[in-house]
Scaffold this active site. Structure first.
Site, PDB file in Angstrom:
ATOM      1  N   HIS A   1       9.284  -9.502   4.256  1.00  0.00           N
ATOM      2  CA  HIS A   1       9.929  -8.192   4.382  1.00  0.00           C
ATOM      3  C   HIS A   1      11.270  -8.325   5.097  1.00  0.00           C
ATOM      4  CE1 HIS A   1       5.926  -5.867   3.835  1.00  0.00           C
ATOM      5  NE2 HIS A   1       6.637  -5.849   2.737  1.00  0.00           N
TER       6      HIS A   1
ATOM      7  N   TYR B   1       9.094 -10.515   9.958  1.00  0.00           N
ATOM      8  CA  TYR B   1       8.011 -11.472  10.234  1.00  0.00           C
ATOM      9  C   TYR B   1       6.754 -11.217   9.408  1.00  0.00           C
ATOM     10  CZ  TYR B   1      10.870 -11.443  14.515  1.00  0.00           C
ATOM     11  OH  TYR B   1      11.890 -11.430  15.404  1.00  0.00           O
ATOM     12  N   HIS B   2       6.934 -10.997   8.117  1.00  0.00           N
ATOM     13  CA  HIS B   2       5.764 -10.812   7.263  1.00  0.00           C
ATOM     14  C   HIS B   2       5.727 -11.836   6.134  1.00  0.00           C
ATOM     15  CE1 HIS B   2       5.656  -6.265   8.527  1.00  0.00           C
ATOM     16  NE2 HIS B   2       5.230  -7.068   9.481  1.00  0.00           N
ATOM     17  N   PRO B   3       5.909 -13.131   6.430  1.00  0.00           N
ATOM     18  CA  PRO B   3       5.882 -14.104   5.334  1.00  0.00           C
ATOM     19  C   PRO B   3       4.465 -14.237   4.770  1.00  0.00           C
ATOM     20  CG  PRO B   3       5.922 -15.257   7.436  1.00  0.00           C
ATOM     21  CD  PRO B   3       6.074 -13.787   7.734  1.00  0.00           C
TER      22      PRO B   3
END
Ligand SMILES: Cc1cc2nc3c(=O)[nH]c(=O)nc-3n(C[C@H](O)[C@H](O)[C@H](O)COP(=O)(O)OP(=O)(O)OC[C@H]3O[C@@H](n4cnc5c(N)ncnc54)[C@H](O)[C@@H]3O)c2cc1C
Length: 445
Positions: A201, A377-379
């Site tokens: 994201h 920080y949504h890998p």
């Protein structure tokens, strides 16, 4: 601490890709089982689970203004983004208990750590999975400069996250054979999808200064209030220090033709940029509205930089390489500015600090997005679940081409969900616990 699950559309999409057992109706019981929702149980929420989910205890007046402003530009109010409808503006539910963060470490490990069948080794780095043929039989790890081996009686489960689970697989000989051989790693299984399909994201922040001393920025007035706020926190677990910093939010369609919300807003009653790493921005009263493109079409990858387990892998994010993502972000920035221009902010609005009034034309806003957007920080997706040639795990999270090996973390998501990724990852783990239990049961009988 934002507790959101994404949209039913996301999980139904996973099922449509051939992942039996992962539709929204299939995964909803695991979301419910994981949580203890302080609002009580209903069709969408559970009680009695390890992850405590609560309403924010002391939302800032600016966050309340944000919710009103959203409704003033025509977005419906939503008091539960995880209920029947995701669309709307409202306050986030938070993974907090008694005004403090309830992480998976405190919620799950806290109650399990004394069990005789659990050993937790901190400061230990897994180096590779050990194989006997194609069967995982253990893990090599390093602790305090010494290399150790732990053997697996039944199976090995990797949960190193979307950056390092694929790295560990590749270090162990599972991945595309060409780069593995180039690094001198013996190939256990040629699985070209390992590390591919990285989705994340991207987020850009519209920031305003505030004319009233009500934000949680660092100002002389606010600092003077902090002893009182600290007393409220320690005596009653209320007040400023229970804030999760991004208190309000929204899920909206950037244009009417979108089937489901494709933008997420996070509202913060403080000036923020680069997630607080620009310390100067924390000084002064202000507020920030994050704009996030929920289902980016830009896809990156994790590559092995070195065969040495202690070296970081390469992260090739490829943000904004698909033109549609930029256009979604552009529509999002315009909508964010409309919200911040709504009457609810009239008594607070100072000047726009980012992107600034000079940034009106679309090309200027695109430039602002290119210069300022950052990860939230949504890998996910780098060991994706599926049946196609690029899939890494099957719908029971078992690694294709290997035996006795699973991956259980955000990396298995075939597509990025439309929301924050912690609750979905916990749901994946809850479901995996059943899969592991059933497999053990089958083996015994
Ligand atoms: C700053 C920040 C804020 C966030 N805020 C939110 C939020 O408000 N709401 C939300 O829903 N989500 C949030 N997220 C996202 C959420 O934290 C992640 O989606 C989630 O933690 C992913 O879980 P995971 O198990 O896949 O990976 P992780 O949580 O990253 O867990 C992987 C673990 O494996 C360990 N590890 C990695 N490699 C090795 C190795 N070789 N050997 C041993 N251990 C290893 C890591 O140290 C880590 O502890 C946030 C993330 C960040 C970074």
């Amino acid at each position: 601490m934002c507790y959101t699950r994404g949209h039913a559309f996301d999980y139904d999409g996973w099922a449509r890709l051939g992942n039996a057992g992962w539709s929204y109706q299939d995964v909803l019981p695991y979301f419910k089982r994981a949580e203890h929702h302080e609002r009580g149980a209903d069709a969408f929420h559970g009680t009695g689970g390890p992850l405590n989910v609560a309403n924010l205890r002391s939302p800032n007046v600016l966050t309340k203004a944000f919710v009103t402003a959203g409704t003033q530009v025509g977005i419906p109010r939503n008091d539960d983004f995880n209920g029947a409808e995701q669309e709307g503006v409202g306050l986030f539910q938070v993974t907090q208990k008694n005004g403090r963060r309830c992480s998976t470490a405190s919620g799950y490990l806290g109650m399990a750590k004394h069990r005789g069948n659990l050993t937790i080794l901190t400061g230990a780095q897994a180096r590779r999975v050990l194989f006997d043929g194609d069967a995982a039989v253990g893990v090599e790890y390093q602790r305090g400069g010494t290399v150790h081996v732990v053997h697996a009686a039944m199976e090995v489960i990797l949960s190193a996250g979307a950056i390092q689970s694929p790295q560990l697989l590749m270090l162990s000989g599972i991945g595309d054979r060409v780069p593995l051989q180039a690094h001198g790693i013996p190939v256990v299984a040629h699985l070209p999808g390992v590390g591919k399909n990285l989705q994340d994201h991207l987020d850009v922040i519209v920031v305003n200064s505030c004319t009233q001393p009500v934000s949680i920025g660092i100002t002389p007035g606010n600092v003077l209030r902090w002893p009182w706020e600290l007393m409220k926190y320690f005596c009653g677990r209320r007040g400023l220090f229970t804030s999760n910093a991004v208190e309000g939010g929204g899920f909206v369609k950037s244009r009417p033709s979108e089937p489901v919300p494709d933008l997420q807003f996070h509202f913060s009653p403080m000036k923020l940029s680069r997630h607080g790493m620009d310390m100067g921005d924390l000084f002064g009263d202000g507020y920030s509205l994050h704009v996030c493109c929920l289902r980016p079409k830009s896809v990156g990858e994790i590559r092995l930089a070195s065969p040495h387990p202690m070296e970081a892998p390469q992260i090739v994010a490829n943000y904004l390489t698909h033109p549609d993502d930029m256009e979604t972000m552009l529509r999002g920035v315009r909508l964010a500015r409309d919200i911040l221009a709504a009457p609810a902010f009239d008594r607070y609005r100072g000047r726009e600090l980012m992107p600034t009034v000079l940034c009106e034309r679309d090309d200027k806003i695109r430039q602002f997005i290119r210069e300022r957007a950052e990860t939230i920080y949504h890998p996910v997706g780098t060991c994706k679940m599926g049946q196609d040639a690029m899939a890494v795990v099957d719908s029971e999270l078992r690694v294709h081409g290997a035996r006795r090996l699973r991956v259980v973390d955000a990396s298995i998501m075939p597509t990025l969900v439309g929301g924050n990724t912690n609750a979905p990852t916990v749901m994946i783990a809850e479901k995996a616990s059943d899969l592991v239990r059933w497999a053990a049961h089958e083996r015994r009988h």
